[in-house]
Design a protein around this motif. Structure first.
Motif, short mmCIF file in Angstrom:
data_model
loop_
_atom_site.label_atom_id
_atom_site.label_comp_id
_atom_site.label_asym_id
_atom_site.label_seq_id
_atom_site.Cartn_x
_atom_site.Cartn_y
_atom_site.Cartn_z
N THR A 48 0.89 -1.05 -0.19
CA THR A 48 -0.36 0.41 0.46
C THR A 48 1.05 1.53 0.05
OG1 THR A 48 -1.78 -0.95 0.67
CG2 THR A 48 -1.99 1.09 0.90
N LEU A 49 1.61 1.27 1.04
CA LEU A 49 3.31 2.30 0.95
C LEU A 49 3.25 2.19 -0.48
CD1 LEU A 49 3.69 4.65 3.00
CD2 LEU A 49 5.35 2.84 3.18
N ALA A 50 4.40 1.54 -1.04
CA ALA A 50 4.58 1.31 -2.19
C ALA A 50 3.37 2.07 -3.10
CB ALA A 50 5.14 -0.15 -2.84
N THR A 51 2.90 1.54 -3.39
CA THR A 51 1.28 2.02 -4.51
C THR A 51 1.18 3.68 -4.18
OG1 THR A 51 0.15 -0.55 -4.31
CG2 THR A 51 -0.68 1.52 -5.17
N TYR A 52 0.75 4.15 -3.22
CA TYR A 52 0.83 5.76 -3.61
C TYR A 52 1.49 6.23 -3.50
CZ TYR A 52 -4.20 4.92 -2.00
OH TYR A 52 -5.90 3.91 -2.41
N ALA A 53 3.11 6.39 -3.11
CA ALA A 53 4.00 6.40 -2.78
C ALA A 53 4.45 6.60 -4.54
CB ALA A 53 5.18 5.98 -1.93
N THR A 57 4.50 10.33 -6.38
CA THR A 57 5.04 10.75 -7.62
C THR A 57 4.53 10.97 -9.25
OG1 THR A 57 6.82 9.66 -6.42
CG2 THR A 57 8.09 10.25 -8.05
N VAL A 58 4.57 10.55 -8.97
CA VAL A 58 3.63 10.60 -10.71
C VAL A 58 2.74 11.89 -11.21
CG1 VAL A 58 2.99 8.75 -12.84
CG2 VAL A 58 3.84 7.65 -11.58
N ALA A 59 1.83 11.41 -10.13
CA ALA A 59 0.39 12.73 -10.19
C ALA A 59 1.27 13.91 -10.30
CB ALA A 59 -0.35 12.20 -9.16
N THR A 60 2.32 14.35 -9.40
CA THR A 60 2.40 15.28 -9.37
C THR A 60 3.65 15.90 -10.04
OG1 THR A 60 3.97 14.39 -6.98
CG2 THR A 60 1.90 15.97 -6.66
N GLY A 61 4.72 14.90 -11.01
CA GLY A 61 5.72 14.99 -11.04
C GLY A 61 5.32 14.97 -12.75
N SER A 62 4.15 14.70 -13.23
CA SER A 62 4.06 14.17 -14.96
C SER A 62 2.70 14.67 -14.90
CB SER A 62 3.89 13.18 -15.02
OG SER A 62 3.37 12.29 -16.44
N PHE A 63 1.75 14.76 -13.59
CA PHE A 63 0.08 15.14 -14.16
C PHE A 63 0.07 16.82 -14.10
CE2 PHE A 63 -0.39 10.83 -15.11
CZ PHE A 63 -1.54 10.27 -15.91
N ALA A 64 0.69 16.59 -13.18
CA ALA A 64 0.67 18.58 -12.54
C ALA A 64 1.51 19.42 -13.99
CB ALA A 64 1.01 18.38 -11.73
N GLN A 65 1.14 20.13 -13.82
CA GLN A 65 1.82 20.94 -14.78
C GLN A 65 1.70 22.65 -14.35
OE1 GLN A 65 2.98 20.35 -17.89
NE2 GLN A 65 2.60 18.08 -17.38
N GLY A 152 2.52 7.61 2.09
CA GLY A 152 3.00 6.88 0.43
C GLY A 152 2.63 8.44 0.25
N VAL A 153 1.37 9.62 -0.42
CA VAL A 153 1.75 10.21 -0.98
C VAL A 153 2.54 11.23 0.02
CG1 VAL A 153 -0.36 12.22 -0.95
CG2 VAL A 153 -0.90 9.89 -1.37
N THR A 154 2.71 11.12 1.09
CA THR A 154 2.64 12.59 1.34
C THR A 154 4.47 13.02 1.05
OG1 THR A 154 1.93 12.70 3.47
CG2 THR A 154 4.28 13.36 3.57
N LEU A 155 5.15 10.82 1.66
CA LEU A 155 6.24 10.84 0.75
C LEU A 155 6.71 11.23 -0.87
CD1 LEU A 155 9.69 9.85 1.36
CD2 LEU A 155 8.53 7.77 1.13
#
Length: 717
Positions: A48-53, A57-65, A152-155
């Motif tokens: 679970t931790l791995a999935t949300y981390a 990362t992908v959401a804020t590193g790629s989908f956020a512009q 995970g999200v926070t990390l």
């Protein structure tokens, strides 16, 4: 000369990815995603931790512009963390049933998408925030896993924020203040050239024409429709509003200077005193440009050093000189508006500059308002079916909720991918969404085939752990450079590599990915066909027409107010509201594939005509008391009647724009020059009040509006 090996590839990469921003982002994302996934999945052994981390990362590193330099982007991501936590928590709780999760998706989808009304940072965060709810709202329903999900999200978010400033940070982008400062420099050069024309005669006119063309190009670069989404000052706060007003004042300076430069009687018509006024205006524009980019020595509180009154020689001037003097006076007012707006944008909160004489409208009404009240006002302005922001938010929310219902009812494996496909592939118009469908499905099918073959050949988890960095580089670095089909293929391969490490997987995982993307894409197409299928085109016709009508009324009320017979505030406020909706529609229209049925209208020229009417009237009212023309009832009544006829012409153009076809020639323009001759007679008879020049200024403004209407009715390029 022979090219060295790899030189051609580098050239192509530079063309596709200027500044290597995409390459830098892919490198940062690969490092952070690999670190968090390996650490959580294999170091701590927590799926679970791995999935949300990883997905944080992908959401804020790629989908956020996000806009701005690296430090600003990092602060924005950290400030968004509480919102991400709340969305994960809500999704976790509502995952109890398909009905609850789908209803939540409808509300969250609309709220997050509509939040983009608040400015480019909220627009840039929207897709990332949607993903936090989407991931959490799917089974298994495990409220006890919420601490691990939030951790995970926070990390992931914190490490992405740190990577923004520490790992290959992007060069600071050219922001709106820098673009506006360049435009102000071009305007200053033009005004200096006009001063030369006044005293030097025809020889300086060619240089003025060149500088006018250059200033027009620079100002075109600060139009909202010409800017990337992340560079637009569309926020509701005081600074962004002031930047927009500064850009509008710059357009007014260009319009007045252009009308001066195009006068055949201008060369040699002035004197050294009038040329000195223009040079002081140019110096003020340059100081404002320095303030805008905070150059050393530029003080935001400095008043522009230009004379508010024209030289006394105007009392001996003829009609030609009076028209030049009136235009210069208008130019002085617009330069002052530009400088004040720049000081508001760059200075601390509060009022800057004197208030306009009551009861006229305040052009800088927002300077002393709270941030909360400004945001509330902007959101309320777009809570109408005529707003493309509201339409887009409703369309996306309905599509995501429908996709969540289908994924839950049919019990699709990895239903999260259905909503991810809908979010990624849906566009503002049905035509654009359909265009994405074929390459997306072909790419997904190719990526699914490659992933299925990989699962058949090597089912061991260790192989996918080794492939993860390569899959990240391909999905987020190579795919976007090669196009939508490649991006979907490589993203599909990445998801198979990730999920093969989270749970036992077989070749059927690849088939589930293909089915889920197909379902999500079809849902997006159907939503686009049922909800405002023409995108912004339909609203552009309506909002542009409404802006023309309200601007025409504002012209009429402005002249009547200066004549002392009307209150202009209601008309000015209506024009401001219409401008917000029309500008948003035009910006969205330029981001879509153009509808051929709308190609018969030059939409930029149409909005420029409305803009010149609305902002020119506000500028006249800002420095003149209502009733300023009342001491001269004859000329004032003639100007009011002319404004009424102009209002009717604006309404006629609006009716044609609403049909997206201009098929009637413009009515003949009213003759100009009579007012200047009347004012000359008044001055010759002893009138010595400088306010009498306001009659000539209003006359020149109305003549300029005639020219804008003719350009708006011309055949579009």
């Amino acid at each position: 000369m022979r090219r060295r090996p790899g030189e051609g590839l580098r050239d192509r990469l530079r063309r596709r990815d200027p500044g290597y921003r995409l390459v830098r982002r892919a490198a940062r994302l690969t490092v952070v995603a690999s670190l968090v996934f390996y650490g959580c999945r294999y170091g701590l052994g927590d799926v679970t931790l791995a999935t949300y981390a990883l997905f944080g990362t992908v959401a804020t590193g790629s989908f956020a512009q996000l806009p701005g330099p690296p430090g600003q982007r990092a602060r924005t991501l950290l400030a968004a963390l509480p919102v991400a936590w709340s969305l994960v928590a809500v999704g976790t709780v509502l995952a109890v049933s398909t009905a609850a999760a789908s209803a939540g998706m409808l509300v969250v989808g609309f709220a997050v998408a509509f939040a983009g009304v608040g400015g480019p940072r909220l627009v840039g965060l929207a897709n990332a925030l949607q993903l936090f709810y989407i991931l959490a709202c799917f089974p298994p329903y495990r409220p006890d896993s919420l601490p691990a999900r939030l951790a995970g999200v926070t990390l992931g978010v914190v490490l992405v924020a740190l990577a923004e400033v520490a790992l290959w940070p992007d060069p600071a982008p050219v922001g709106f203040p820098q673009r506006l400062a360049g435009a102000a420099g071009g305007l200053a050069d033009l005004v200096d050239a006009l001063a030369d024309v006044l005293v030097a005669g025809p020889g300086a006119a060619e240089a003025a024409a060149r500088r006018r063309a250059r200033a027009a190009r620079l100002l075109d670069g600060v139009r909202m429709s010409r800017l990337p989404v992340t560079a637009r000052p569309t926020g509701a706060g005081r600074r962004d509003r002031a930047w927009r007003d500064a850009a509008a004042a710059g357009q007014e300076v260009l319009a007045v200077a252009g009308s001066l430069a195009s006068r055949p009687d201008l060369p040699g018509s002035g004197d050294a005193d009038l040329a000195g006024v223009l040079r002081r205006c140019a110096a003020s524009l340059r100081r404002a440009a320095d303030v805008a980019v905070r150059r050393p020595g530029a003080a935001a509180g400095d008043e522009p050093e230009w004379a508010g009154a024209l030289p006394p020689s105007w009392r001996a001037a003829g009609p030609v000189r009076l028209r030049v003097d009136a235009a210069v006076r208008t130019l002085v007012d617009q330069v002052g508006t530009f400088a004040t707006a720049v000081r508001i944008a760059t200075g601390p909160g509060g009022r800057h500059g004197p208030r306009p004489p009551a009861p006229g409208p305040d052009p800088f009404w927002y300077a002393g308002r709270s941030t909360w009240s400004l945001y509330r006002r902007q959101f309320r302005a777009h809570l109408t079916p005529r707003s493309v922001y509201l339409e887009g938010a409703v369309r996306l929310a309905v599509a995501l909720a429908a996709a969540r219902v289908i994924a839950g009812v049919v019990n699709l494996q990895h239903g999260f991918w259905v909503l991810l496909a809908t979010l990624s592939l849906m566009r503002a118009s049905a035509a654009d969404t359909r265009t994405t469908l074929r390459p997306a499905l072909v790419g997904t099918l190719a990526g699914g085939a490659a992933g299925g073959l990989l699962l058949l050949v090597s089912p061991e988890r260790q192989a996918y752990a080794a492939l993860l960095p390569l899959a990240l580089v391909l999905a987020f670095g190579v795919g976007p450079l090669l196009g939508l089909g490649w991006a979907q293929a490589l993203l599909t391969l990445l998801l198979i590599v990730v999920f093969a490490q989270l749970n036992p997987a077989s070749w059927q995982l690849a088939g589930a990915r293909v089915v889920d993307v197909a379902v999500g894409a079809v849902v997006g197409v159907l939503a686009g066909l049922l909800l405002w299928p023409r995108g912004s085109g339909g609203e552009l016709r309506r909002t542009a027409g409404a802006y023309l009508v309200t601007s025409g009324r504002a012209v009429e009320r402005t002249v009547e107010a200066l004549a002392g017979t009307a209150d202009p505030r209601g008309a000015v406020d209506a024009a401001r509201r219409a401008e917000a909706l029309a500008t948003a529609s035009l910006v969205q229209y330029h981001a879509e594939r153009h509808d051929p049925r709308l190609s018969h209208v030059d939409w930029d020229a149409v909005l420029a005509a409305a803009h010149r009417a609305s902002h020119g009237g506000q500028a006249l009212l800002a420095d003149r008391r209502p009733g300023a023309l009342a001491p001269w009832p004859g000329p004032a009544a003639a100007l009011a009647a002319r404004a009424t006829r102009l209002c009717e012409r604006y309404a006629d153009l609006a009716s044609q724009v609403a049909r997206a076809r201009i098929d009637r020639p413009p009515a003949p323009a009213d003759p100009t020059g009579d007012v200047a001759r009347e004012v000359h007679g008044l001055v010759r008879d002893g009138e010595d009040r400088p306010a009498v020049l306001s009659l000539v200024e209003v006359d020149s403004w109305l003549a300029d509006l005639d020219g804008h209407l003719r350009r708006a009715t011309a055949t579009p390029p």
